[in-house]
Design a protein around this motif. Structure first.
Motif, PDB file in Angstrom:
ATOM      1  N   UNK A 146     -26.659  18.457-122.986  1.00 17.97           N
ATOM      2  CA  UNK A 146     -27.870  17.715-123.295  1.00 17.97           C
ATOM      3  C   UNK A 146     -27.837  16.426-122.496  1.00 17.97           C
ATOM      4  N   UNK A 147     -29.007  15.847-122.285  1.00 16.28           N
ATOM      5  CA  UNK A 147     -29.068  14.611-121.512  1.00 16.28           C
ATOM      6  C   UNK A 147     -29.678  13.508-122.361  1.00 16.28           C
TER       7      UNK A 147
ATOM      8  N   UNK B 111     -37.468  12.632-121.774  1.00 12.68           N
ATOM      9  CA  UNK B 111     -37.952  13.123-120.485  1.00 12.68           C
ATOM     10  C   UNK B 111     -37.126  14.307-119.981  1.00 12.68           C
ATOM     11  N   UNK B 112     -35.821  14.167-119.995  1.00 13.43           N
ATOM     12  CA  UNK B 112     -34.986  15.197-119.371  1.00 13.43           C
ATOM     13  C   UNK B 112     -34.842  16.422-120.254  1.00 13.43           C
ATOM     14  N   UNK B 113     -34.891  16.236-121.566  1.00  6.87           N
ATOM     15  CA  UNK B 113     -34.673  17.388-122.449  1.00  6.87           C
ATOM     16  C   UNK B 113     -35.976  17.912-123.049  1.00  6.87           C
ATOM     17  N   UNK B 114     -36.814  16.997-123.535  1.00 12.74           N
ATOM     18  CA  UNK B 114     -38.022  17.472-124.203  1.00 12.74           C
ATOM     19  C   UNK B 114     -39.207  17.586-123.253  1.00 12.74           C
ATOM     20  N   UNK B 115     -39.118  16.975-122.092  1.00 13.07           N
ATOM     21  CA  UNK B 115     -40.256  17.016-121.166  1.00 13.07           C
ATOM     22  C   UNK B 115     -41.481  16.421-121.824  1.00 13.07           C
ATOM     23  N   UNK B 116     -41.315  15.256-122.384  1.00 14.39           N
ATOM     24  CA  UNK B 116     -42.386  14.688-123.188  1.00 14.39           C
ATOM     25  C   UNK B 116     -42.600  13.222-122.818  1.00 14.39           C
ATOM     26  N   UNK B 117     -42.869  12.978-121.545  1.00 14.77           N
ATOM     27  CA  UNK B 117     -43.201  11.623-121.111  1.00 14.77           C
ATOM     28  C   UNK B 117     -44.697  11.457-121.323  1.00 14.77           C
TER      29      UNK B 117
ATOM     30  N   UNK C  93     -45.790  12.372-116.923  1.00 21.92           N
ATOM     31  CA  UNK C  93     -45.398  13.668-116.373  1.00 21.92           C
ATOM     32  C   UNK C  93     -45.890  13.805-114.936  1.00 21.92           C
TER      33      UNK C  93
ATOM     34  N   UNK D 133     -43.943  11.573-112.510  1.00 23.20           N
ATOM     35  CA  UNK D 133     -42.627  12.117-112.192  1.00 23.20           C
ATOM     36  C   UNK D 133     -42.750  13.313-111.248  1.00 23.20           C
ATOM     37  N   UNK D 134     -43.739  14.145-111.516  1.00 14.48           N
ATOM     38  CA  UNK D 134     -43.939  15.307-110.654  1.00 14.48           C
ATOM     39  C   UNK D 134     -44.253  14.851-109.229  1.00 14.48           C
TER      40      UNK D 134
ATOM     41  N   UNK E 297     -32.301  12.138-113.305  1.00 12.35           N
ATOM     42  CA  UNK E 297     -32.007  13.162-112.289  1.00 12.35           C
ATOM     43  C   UNK E 297     -32.761  12.841-111.013  1.00 12.35           C
TER      44      UNK E 297
END
Lengths: 258, 436, 646
Positions: free
Chosen positions: C229-230, C351-357, C362, C365-366, C454
């Motif tokens: 996990x991060x 952000x890194x685990x839930x992808x919920x920024x 989002x 970051x993309x 990352x």
């Protein structure tokens, strides 16, 4: 939320329009998103191509526990391996993008799959409203944000339009940990494509306004006339009604008010 | 082979001379001379119809007594504009006749709203290019479905017309339409199938037909000759050159539309179309409000900034005009509009054809975001602001009054009676311009 | 004197209970992740850290620092002596007198604590903290009376015999129980005095020992990538000494008073956040919390446990995303707690685990991943701004004195004006400068603050690979965020390996520092500034993060500008609201931070606000006019440049 239906989303390697770098293709991401909405974790996501492709981790980062890869070279045709993968499986819905962001981008894949599997094809889906028995009701995306409702018998292949729910954010951690089921398949090289000449896209010439004037004076006038409107008309002292009329006339002229 | 029949009614296009005006224009001592000369600005036609310039009437005396010459001709507009419209009525174009064709090129048109789109016309133009290249007695056949309001198939280059009007083709009926195309294929064995590569159904039909026929089509083709085709691939980043296939999906502006000739528009018929009950059942269009259209795609945006005080009125106006709502950053920051409505470099980059900015002075980030808009209209109280400078039409006024007037106009327009008359008017105009 | 044994016994028992509590508390901390600390050095340095570094922060509030010295110092001394005099019963007049003196000192301090608690400012927590001055007073009085006999004072030298003495001893014992349970039991079992125990250890085992002795450590610690996990999902995912740090909080609310998000009514209060962390690793709810809540969020509904995901019930993600990472709370915290580290750690999980920024996060970051800049512009257009600037590209020259790090301002039309102004100044000073051009990538600042370590690490490594191809002496940038990354955060990825032309390590400078050097060397001829009143806004990433407060002010002074300072300036400067990805995550509040900052500017009467950061420029210029003009210092200088006539 839905009765148990088996959903497969097909994903490809996209291409960022600005940088040209490989990325999660927009519509394919939306196909996965729609698949997750329909089937949750039971969604099967399939890619035909290189299993080492880092972009696949971006799809997996949407929360996929695993991803199926039909491993083949990039010059191979995705169609036969996908057909043999999908055939004889109890699948109800296959979701794809409308057009791939790399390769030929012909948009034929879903049609060919539908033809070869004998399923119905639904183009440019914005959303899937619901499944009743063996029928599914979908919303199609039309230009300018319009929608059309359509009913169709399962199984179907649907291409997902940009108007569909945006793909969720991809998370680094789950993407890294997702399992890849790499299947070896018998792939066929796309022979005819190998005969094509592929170059970087040339900018398309803009169509010029050809003036058909009978006299030289008219042609001269047309050539030297300023394009309408670029001067920027400013209305200051007119009444509010006149100003509004001028704006409204412009809207009519541009046909945005109908 | 084709030959032309020319019935030039060139009488209409003759210049009508007015000897009296010309005489007054020449006679500097005539009491009406200055009036005639100033409207004419030297645009006097000599006996041969050539333009004659009278050096004496060019220019005017400036305030310091020196003669000024207005070389841009800014003050002349009147005199010969009338002549031009007279000219526009004219000329029957030569009719191109093809008898006993030995081949067919099928063009399947989108026909949005029952009329040929400019995209359709381009493809008809391309079809004729291919005919010209092939050197055979081929005709261009237009295949269209459903009701047609098009009156100018002849000018668009339609040699033959297959018009399929049965009920089963109405609305969204790709399966029925493809079945019809399959029958056309069997009956006429066309040399080529040309489709517009469009979201209006052209691409869908082309792909279905190609899949049924088992032929590899080309999509997004933009340079087509009888032998080779260049198409866009990899999301428009590559040009793919290949042999021209039989089924083509063509981009807009792939060729020039027909302009110089008229065509026969002879009907052709298809018999025995086998219809099976469709799998896809159309449930009809769903009403979508303008605000559900994604901002980036919206064609017409009414955008609000700091100068809006009456927000209810703003929303009502947007509704009346059928515009998608946008907002400046300030309006969003102040909580009047949701963040998703923000236009600009830090919000959404919009591509609207018409961008109506109300009370937005135009911060640089905002101007960046509307860079791709065709027409910008500004309503603002500040003449000096950047939005007014950028605007094609700027109205210096308080937003509330103008918006009130706009809503009123929009409501009047949408009330049926008025609408009819205006429609007629625009239709007439269109026809005129088409004829030109 | 049948009850003579009672007070010592009580003291002994309470000490034992306190010891048990201490072990229990330490076990709570130890549930956190391992982190290497130099324990011995830390413990040895602790007194100095306390007396010097911590006191230095407390000293900003003179009243409180004196009060604390008297109370805290008096108590520690008294407690040690109490153990000797009363528990071990050492009969020494000297010790007894010393104890009395300590108690008097503590009493005086406690009086001031009491006085302050009569009408406490809103930032202070109430609840148990309100009874603390009373406990302190009780402690000092009780032990004063108890110690009098030992000191052999004649007046009260003899305790009354019989019932009276018995009663007095009993009363004293009750008082001892009351005060000592606050002081000892409370210290290790979670009362207000916990701060003394945890605080001392926190100073000893601080995660950033570099911060002591006037040092500075502001770079975020890199996330370890590729594990199960991060980031921090649960309280036990924090390092053990971070947990310890949370426990050190005195709830003084100084962080709350300086937090821009709190002032703007966004759902963040740094003090409450730290208290929630304590609730998290100790388990329970926040109903005992007696300070200001997160704006518009009720207290009492948050539940936490060491193994429970923090954002599931303990803290709403919006709280974490409200932070601008301006570091005002960290700068102000007398206990040197690291709020920003904790917030970014938790963001990393989201952000890194839930992808919920949230919001545009989002997408940004993309974009950074796909185009190396947050707005998704074509990477090949990065140098378009410089088309007319005639700048050398490193790719061509390979070597230059100064590498100008352009940063993502290259894509923004407003920031380009700053870049051009700076280039103009460098040209006037004949600086040997080159830029990386399209080889430059986003510094990774936004990605890192949004929790995507990352992507940050990938950018940092690729940027360093580019930098290591060329030779230069200095990196100069107009963007304090890039400046901070390059200077303080790339070190973890090998920026120390960059060597200048002469083989020394490369210096990273902000453009104001660099320009100040040029001016001092006489390489820029500048005219006097004749505009109106000017104030200066300290960018967080230049000031608090990197300690550069002087160079911009000196530059303005060389133009003859007498800076009209804002009330919040220097290390207390208020954020513009543009840091930490806050404009991207865009958590709604009642006000906008930039508007509040502009009010600060307006209150000085300035017509021009000088800044040293493109992000600050953008945020402050976003305030609706009429408002003072916003200009970067480079722009102001370029306007006053006397160009040589040829």
């Amino acid at each position: 939320m839905q009765p148990n239906i088996n959903v497969v989303s097909l994903v490809s390697v996209g291409r960022h329009p600005q940088s040209g770098r490989a990325r999660r293709a927009e519509q394919d991401g939306q196909a996965v998103e729609l698949g997750l909405k329909l089937a949750g974790k039971a969604l099967t996501v399939v890619h035909a191509g290189n299993a080492q492709e880092p972009v696949l981790r971006q799809y997996a980062g949407m929360g996929l526990p695993s991803l199926t890869v039909l491993a083949q070279e990039s010059n191979c045709d995705a169609l036969p391996v996908l057909v043999s993968f999908l055939k004889d499986k109890p699948i109800d819905v296959v979701l794809t993008g409308v057009r791939a962001e790399s390769g030929e981008s012909s948009g034929m894949l879903p049609y060919l799959l539908a033809e070869q599997l004998g399923w119905s094809l639904v183009p440019r889906v914005a959303d899937i409203i619901g499944v009743q028995g063996d029928e599914v009701e979908l919303l199609l995306a039309l230009p300018r944000g319009q929608r059309r409702a359509v009913k169709v018998k399962l199984p179907i292949i649907a291409s997902v339009d940009n108007a569909a729910q945006e793909a969720r954010q991809t998370a680094f951690g789950p993407g890294l940990r997702a399992q890849f089921n790499v299947l070896t398949v018998e792939s066929v090289v796309d022979e005819s494509a190998s005969r094509w000449q592929i170059n970087a896209a040339k900018p398309r010439p803009k169509r010029l306004k050809v003036v058909k004037a009978k006299t030289a004076a008219d042609r001269m006038k047309a050539a030297t006339a300023k394009p309408m409107g670029s001067g920027g008309k400013i209305m200051k002292d007119e009444t509010a009604a006149e100003k509004a009329q001028a704006i409204f006339d412009l809207l009519l002229e541009e046909k945005v008010v109908r | 082979m084709s030959h032309f029949s020319s019935e030039d009614s060139s009488l209409d296009s003759l210049l009508r001379r007015d000897p009296r005006t010309e005489w007054i224009a020449r006679n500097r001592l005539h009491p009406l001379h200055s009036a005639v000369a100033s409207t004419g600005q030297g645009e006097v036609r000599g006996p041969s119809g050539l333009l004659r310039r009278n050096p004496h009437v060019i220019g005017f005396i400036g305030p310091n007594g020196i003669k000024r010459i207005d070389r841009e001709n800014l003050s002349s507009a009147g005199l010969n504009s009338k002549k031009r419209t007279d000219e526009a009525k004219q000329t029957q174009l030569p009719l191109q006749i093809v008898e006993n064709p030995d081949g067919y090129i099928m063009v399947v048109a989108d026909m949005i709203g029952g009329r040929l789109t400019s995209h359709d016309k381009d493809i008809l133009g391309l079809a004729h290019q291919l005919v010209a290249e092939s050197n055979r007695n081929t005709v261009v056949v237009l295949v269209c479905f459903g009701e047609s309001k098009e009156t100018q198939f002849d000018l668009a280059g339609v040699d033959r017309l297959i018009h399929l009007t049965a009920d089963e083709f109405e609305g969204f009926a790709p399966e029925a339409r493809v079945a019809a195309l399959m029958q056309v294929e069997v009956q006429y064995q066309p040399e080529r199938w040309l489709f517009p590569d469009s979201v209006h159904g052209g691409t869908d039909l082309a792909c279905r037909l190609a899949a049924k026929l088992g032929e590899r089509p080309v999509a997004q083709a933009w340079q087509v000759t009888a032998s080779t085709t260049v198409s866009r691939g990899a999301s428009s980043s590559q040009d793919i050159l290949r042999e021209t296939p039989r089924i083509l999906m063509l981009m807009e502006e792939c060729a020039n539309a027909i302009e110089e000739t008229r065509h026969q528009v002879l009907p052709m018929f298809v018999d025995g179309i086998e219809q099976t009950p469709p799998n896809l059942v159309d449930q009809g269009l769903i009403a979508v409000d303008a605000n559900a259209v994604p901002l980036a795609e919206a064609e017409f945006i009414l955008s609000a900034g700091n100068g809006i005080h009456n927000w209810d009125q703003f929303h009502a106006t947007a509704l009346a005009l059928g515009a998608t709502e946008g907002a400046s950053r300030v309006a969003v920051d102040d909580g009047f509009m949701p963040r998703a409505r923000q236009v600009g470099a830090s919000g959404t980059w919009v591509t609207a054809r018409v961008y109506l900015a109300v009370g937005i002075s135009g911060a640089i980030q905002h101007m960046q975001g509307i860079g791709q808009c065709d027409k910008v209209v500004a309503i603002n109280t500040d003449v000096g602001c950047d939005m007014v400078k950028r605007a094609d039409l700027a109205v210096i006024a308080d937003s509330e009054e103008v918006l009130a007037e706009l809503s009123r106009l929009a409501e009047e327009y949408s009330s049926p009676k008025k609408r009819l008359s205006i429609n007629e008017e625009t239709k007439n105009q269109e026809e005129k311009s088409d004829a030109a | 004197m049948m009850l003579d044994w009672l007070p010592p016994t009580l003291i002994g028992v309470l000490l034992v209970i306190a010891a048990i509590g201490a072990v229990r508390r330490m076990n709570l901390w130890r549930a956190g992740q391992a982190e290497k600390v130099d324990a011995l050095a830390g413990l040895l340095a602790m007194p100095k850290r306390y007396l010097h570094d911590l006191h230095h922060v407390v000293e900003r509030d003179k009243y409180m620092s004196r009060t604390h010295v008297a109370t805290g110092g008096g108590f520690v001394l008294a407690m040690v002596l109490v153990v000797f005099v009363h528990l071990f019963g050492i009969d020494s007049k000297v010790l007894a007198w010393a104890l009395l003196a300590a108690l008097v000192m503590m009493f005086c301090g406690a009086l001031f604590v009491y006085k302050r608690r009569m009408n406490p400012p809103s930032r202070l927590s109430k609840g148990p903290w309100m009874r603390l001055p009373k406990s302190l007073l009780t402690f000092s009085i009780t032990f004063f009376v108890l110690t009098l006999p030992a000191a052999g004072l004649p007046i009260v030298g003899k305790l009354p015999e019989g019932f009276g003495g018995w009663l007095l001893t009993l009363v004293l014992s009750v008082l001892i129980l009351m005060s000592l349970s606050e002081m000892l039991f409370g210290m290790t079992w979670g009362g207000p005095m916990k701060h003394a125990f945890a605080g001392a250890l926190h100073l000893a085992f601080h995660r950033r020992p570099e911060r002591f002795d006037g040092g500075r450590s502001t770079g975020l610690k890199p996330a370890v990538l590729g594990e199960a996990s991060h980031g921090v999902a649960k309280p036990i995912d924090f390092k053990w000494n971070q947990l310890l740090g949370f426990d050190a909080c005195v709830q003084c609310g100084r962080c709350e008073a300086v937090c821009p998000a709190f002032a703007a009514g966004q759902p963040l209060n740094p003090k409450k956040l730290i208290q929630d962390m304590v609730v998290g690793f100790a388990g329970g709810t926040d109903e005992k919390y007696a300070g200001s809540p997160y704006p518009n969020i009720e207290v009492g509904n948050a539940k936490g446990a060491p193994n429970q995901i923090i954002t599931d019930g303990l803290i709403h993600p919006d709280t974490l995303w409200s932070c601008t990472t301006c570091r005002a709370c960290v700068e102000e915290c007398p206990m040197m707690i690291e709020h920003v580290d904790a917030i970014v750690d938790m963001r990393r999980f989201l952000t890194l685990e839930k992808g919920d920024t949230p919001n545009k996060g989002a997408q940004v970051l993309e974009n950074i991943i796909a185009t190396d800049n947050p707005n998704g512009y074509a990477p090949a257009s990065r140098t378009h701004w410089a088309a007319d600037q005639n700048l050398n590209l490193m790719k061509d020259v390979r070597q230059a004195d100064v590498l100008f790090w352009v940063s993502d301002g290259a894509f923004d039309m407003r920031s380009q004006r700053i870049l051009r102004a700076f280039v103009k100044l460098m040209k006037a000073a004949n600086v040997d400068v080159a830029i990386l051009g399209d080889e430059e990538l986003d510094s990774g600042d936004v990605a890192r603050r949004l929790g995507d370590d990352a992507t940050f690490q990938s950018l940092a490594k690729r940027n360093l690979a580019t930098l290591s191809k060329y030779q230069f002496n200095k990196i100069v940038t107009t963007d304090p965020h890039a400046f901070h990354c390059l200077k303080n955060e790339y070190g973890d990825f090998g920026s120390d390996g960059l060597l200048s032309i002469s083989g020394e390590s490369v210096v990273v400078l902000h453009h104001t520092t660099f320009l100040n050097q040029l001016v001092k060397d006489g390489r820029l001829q500048l005219d006097t500034f004749k505009g109106g009143k000017v104030t200066y806004h300290d960018p967080c990433y230049l000031g608090r993060y990197n300690g550069e407060y002087e160079a911009p002010r000196e530059l303005l002074a060389t133009l003859g500008i007498d800076v009209a300072e804002m009330e919040r300036s220097g290390y207390r400067s208020r954020c513009c609201g543009g840091g930490g990805g806050a404009p991207i995550t865009d958590i709604p509040g009642e006000r906008r931070i930039a508007d509040m900052r502009m009010e600060d500017v307006v209150s000085t009467g300035a017509e021009l606000v000088a800044v040293g950061c493109q992000q600050c420029t953008a945020m402050l210029e976003g305030v609706v006019e009429p408002r003072p003009v916003v200009k970067d210092i480079a722009e102001i200088l370029a306007g006053q440049l006397i160009e040589e006539k040829h």
